[in-house]
Design an enzyme around this catalytic site. Structure first.
Site, PDB file in Angstrom:
ATOM      1  NE  ARG A  16      -2.388  -1.916   3.182  1.00 10.07           N
ATOM      2  CZ  ARG A  16      -2.730  -2.001   4.471  1.00 10.07           C
ATOM      3  NH1 ARG A  16      -3.643  -1.206   4.961  1.00 10.07           N
ATOM      4  NH2 ARG A  16      -2.154  -2.897   5.253  1.00 10.07           N
ATOM      5  N   GLY A  78       3.934 -15.197   6.274  1.00 11.11           N
ATOM      6  CA  GLY A  78       3.275 -14.771   7.507  1.00 11.11           C
ATOM      7  C   GLY A  78       4.274 -14.504   8.628  1.00 11.11           C
ATOM      8  CG  ASN A 170      -0.940  -8.581  18.559  1.00 11.00           C
ATOM      9  OD1 ASN A 170      -0.018  -8.198  19.265  1.00 11.00           O
ATOM     10  ND2 ASN A 170      -0.783  -9.411  17.539  1.00 11.00           N
ATOM     11  CE  LYS A 350      30.500  25.281  -6.011  1.00 12.66           C
ATOM     12  NZ  LYS A 350      31.221  25.181  -7.265  1.00 12.66           N
TER      13      LYS A 350
HETATM   14  C1  UD1 Z   1       0.062  -8.169  12.678  1.00 10.81           C
HETATM   15  C2  UD1 Z   1      -0.550  -9.099  13.714  1.00 10.81           C
HETATM   16  C3  UD1 Z   1      -1.789  -8.425  14.299  1.00 10.81           C
HETATM   17  C4  UD1 Z   1      -1.398  -7.096  14.905  1.00 10.81           C
HETATM   18  C5  UD1 Z   1      -0.702  -6.227  13.886  1.00 10.81           C
HETATM   19  C6  UD1 Z   1      -0.133  -4.983  14.542  1.00 10.81           C
HETATM   20  C7  UD1 Z   1      -0.102 -11.337  12.873  1.00 10.81           C
HETATM   21  C8  UD1 Z   1      -0.672 -12.518  12.236  1.00 10.81           C
HETATM   22  N1  UD1 Z   1      -0.939 -10.339  13.078  1.00 10.81           N
HETATM   23  O1  UD1 Z   1      -0.879  -8.028  11.655  1.00 10.81           O
HETATM   24  O2  UD1 Z   1      -2.365  -9.241  15.280  1.00 10.81           O
HETATM   25  O3  UD1 Z   1      -2.550  -6.429  15.405  1.00 10.81           O
HETATM   26  O4  UD1 Z   1       0.420  -6.934  13.285  1.00 10.81           O
HETATM   27  O5  UD1 Z   1       0.340  -4.091  13.591  1.00 10.81           O
HETATM   28  O6  UD1 Z   1       1.056 -11.320  13.220  1.00 10.81           O
HETATM   29  N2  UD1 Z   1       6.337  -9.678   8.099  1.00 10.81           N
HETATM   30  C9  UD1 Z   1       7.434 -10.443   7.741  1.00 10.81           C
HETATM   31  N3  UD1 Z   1       7.244 -11.600   7.055  1.00 10.81           N
HETATM   32  C10 UD1 Z   1       6.015 -12.054   6.720  1.00 10.81           C
HETATM   33  C11 UD1 Z   1       4.899 -11.280   7.107  1.00 10.81           C
HETATM   34  C12 UD1 Z   1       5.086 -10.104   7.792  1.00 10.81           C
HETATM   35  O7  UD1 Z   1       8.582 -10.059   8.019  1.00 10.81           O
HETATM   36  O8  UD1 Z   1       5.931 -13.112   6.119  1.00 10.81           O
HETATM   37  C13 UD1 Z   1       6.561  -8.425   8.837  1.00 10.81           C
HETATM   38  C14 UD1 Z   1       6.044  -7.209   8.098  1.00 10.81           C
HETATM   39  O9  UD1 Z   1       7.069  -6.642   7.303  1.00 10.81           O
HETATM   40  C15 UD1 Z   1       5.653  -6.296   9.244  1.00 10.81           C
HETATM   41  C16 UD1 Z   1       5.277  -7.236  10.371  1.00 10.81           C
HETATM   42  O10 UD1 Z   1       5.828  -8.484  10.036  1.00 10.81           O
HETATM   43  O11 UD1 Z   1       6.742  -5.503   9.657  1.00 10.81           O
HETATM   44  C17 UD1 Z   1       3.774  -7.368  10.535  1.00 10.81           C
HETATM   45  O12 UD1 Z   1       3.231  -7.936   9.384  1.00 10.81           O
HETATM   46  P1  UD1 Z   1       1.854  -7.481   8.746  1.00 10.81           P
HETATM   47  O13 UD1 Z   1       1.593  -8.274   7.539  1.00 10.81           O
HETATM   48  O14 UD1 Z   1       1.808  -6.030   8.640  1.00 10.81           O
HETATM   49  O15 UD1 Z   1       0.862  -7.982   9.881  1.00 10.81           O
HETATM   50  P2  UD1 Z   1      -0.561  -7.393  10.190  1.00 10.81           P
HETATM   51  O16 UD1 Z   1      -1.537  -7.976   9.253  1.00 10.81           O
HETATM   52  O17 UD1 Z   1      -0.505  -5.930  10.298  1.00 10.81           O
END
Ligand code: UD1
Ligand code: MG
Length: 457
Positions: A16, A78, A170, A350
């Site tokens: 996004r 994830g 969370n 400069k």
């Molecule tokens: C996550 C939490 C959610 C919480 C929220 C807070 C999970 C499943 N959910 O959701 O409960 O309220 O953060 O902001 O954890 N990332 C990786 N590798 C991956 C996926 C993500 O490094 O495979 C990193 C992303 O870069 C990011 C962080 O993990 O910095 C969180 O990931 P994101 O996909 O934003 O999780 P949310 O859906 O926001």
């Protein structure tokens, strides 16, 4: 902090953001987001930590440098999967790990210290940092049982209507006892709406194993995640306010914090006054008792005590004590402005060194020059530094006086106490104490107007 390790999740794409730059490298108040998180972790005393990189891994690694450990997550399956990728980092460790998101830059280091302490003191297997908010949509919800104990985390997309009403979210920051985390991670799956391995599922698994899980409730603003340019702006507003408040607490007057943009690494001394619409960027250092007038922009510069800068731009330069800059001066990189010097209106400097007490009050260009102390450069002076191919140097001694509208064609040297007649085009060196005149002599043609019949009665 002993036996305490960190993992920062930063492999996600940040779709996004609509950007070629990896999300965690986007800046807030002049500093990439990831830096806020690594700084907070470090100042909480967590010295051994790793950053999980994936999308734009090379750029993030390059930025972080060799001092910071990174772990590569090939496919972003994830947050649980991201932590699984850290298995070899955690395997031989028996302490506590704090896990944070690289895209949540507003976390305070004392919150990290507090949650670590809370986790250890209560002997929890896992502690979730949570917050209450009126607008929990998008966040995972903290589901508690009838006694108020944490049961599990449900992701927004997987939540039932009732679960969606829960206002405790969370934050995405947690402490885990490492062996228990590794045990629980082996049991998670991707049977959920997003088809991802959720780190959050670890909580329910630990609970079912009879482990103690805690929640540490903190302020929601600390957990604002940045997923879009709008959230980047919103987080910047919070950070900007924090910076301005810190500076005001340190004795800086900021007339209008809402229109003052100061980067995170800027340092400003006591009794300096910052007027509205000022932008101070990078690693700028400003001394005490300065006045930074409206509409000034100062980038990566050192401004010593007592300097006054009005509506001017200063880039990567040194301005020594009590100098006066502007209004409407443009100080370009690698310049040095001496003590009590004056660089006035519509003056561009400069890559030049201006001596102590030298005055360049108006409409002047000084480029690639070394100007001594106590000189005066008249209105319209130009150092002609460029011949179309190369840049050349102008050297002016101490106490020289340059008349108005002089062009000084470099390379050229002007001696101490030398004078240049107004309107001269100087192409040869001028010795100490000499007057150089390099222009046509004036001719008065007497009676010319009348002879032409132009005399008006
Ligand atoms: C996550 C939490 C959610 C919480 C929220 C807070 C999970 C499943 N959910 O959701 O409960 O309220 O953060 O902001 O954890 N990332 C990786 N590798 C991956 C996926 C993500 O490094 O495979 C990193 C992303 O870069 C990011 C962080 O993990 O910095 C969180 O990931 P994101 O996909 O934003 O999780 P949310 O859906 O926001
Ligand atoms: Mg997120």
């Amino acid at each position: 902090m002993e036996n305490c390790y960190g993992i920062i999740l930063a492999a996600g794409q940040g779709k996004r953001m609509k950007s070629k730059l990896p999300k965690v490298l986007h800046k807030i108040c002049g500093k990439p987001m990831i830096d806020y998180v690594t700084d907070a972790v470090l100042s909480a005393g967590v010295k051994d930590f790793a950053v999980v990189v994936g999308h734009g891994a090379d750029a993030v690694r390059d930025y972080l440098g060799s001092e910071i450990k990174t772990i590569y997550q090939d496919k972003q399956l994830g947050t649980g999967h991201a932590v699984m990728c850290c298995e070899s980092f955690l395997n031989d460790k028996d302490g506590v790990v704090i896990i944070l998101a690289g895209d949540a830059p507003l976390i305070n280091s004392n919150t990290i210290s507090n949650v670590l302490q809370y986790h250890t003191l209560n002997d929890f297997s896992a502690t979730i940092l949570t917050a209450n908010t009126e607008n929990p949509s998008g966040f995972g919800r903290i589901i508690r049982d009838g006694f108020g104990n944490v049961e599990k985390i449900v992701e927004d997309k997987d939540a039932s209507e009732d679960e969606k009403k829960v206002k405790e979210i969370n934050s995405g920051t947690y402490c885990f006892n490492i062996p228990e985390l590794l045990f629980a991670l082996k049991k998670i799956n991707n049977n959920n709406v997003q088809g991802e391995y959720y780190l959050t599922d670890v909580i329910e698994i630990l609970k079912k194993e009879g482990k103690k899980v805690g929640a540490y409730v903190s302020d929601f603003t600390e957990f604002m995640g940045v997923n879009s340019r709008i959230q980047l702006y919103e987080a910047s507003v919070v950070m900007r306010d924090r910076i301005n408040i810190r500076l005001m607490n340190e004795g800086v007057t900021i007339i209008d914090p809402k229109s003052t943009y100061i980067d995170a690494n800027v340092k400003i001394g006591m009794d300096t006054i910052i007027y509205p619409n000022v932008i101070i960027e990078g690693n700028t250092l400003i001394g005490e008792e300065c006045i930074i007038g409206p509409n000034s922009r100062i980038v990566d510069s050192i401004i010593e005590n007592g300097v006054e800068c009005q509506s001017s731009i200063i880039l990567n330069s040194l301005v020594k004590s009590n100098a006066k800059i502007g209004p409407f001066a443009y100080i370009r990189p690698e310049s040095e402005i001496g003590k009590e010097a004056k660089i006035g209106d519509f003056v561009e400097v400069k890559k030049s060194k201006i001596g102590d007490g030298t005055k360049i009050p108006h409409l002047t260009y000084v480029g690639d020059a070394e100007i001594g102390q106590g000189c005066n450069l008249g209105c319209g002076t130009i150092t002609v530094n460029y011949d179309g191919t190369n840049k050349h140097k102008t050297i002016i001694g101490n106490k020289a006086f340059i008349g108005c509208n002089a062009s000084i064609v470099a390379p050229v040297k002007i001696g101490n106490n030398a004078y240049i007649a107004a309107g001269s085009t100087i192409t040869k060196d001028v010795p100490d104490g000499a007057l150089a005149v390099a222009r046509e002599r004036q001719v008065n043609m007497e009676g010319w107007v009348e002879r032409r019949g132009l005399w008006k009665k």
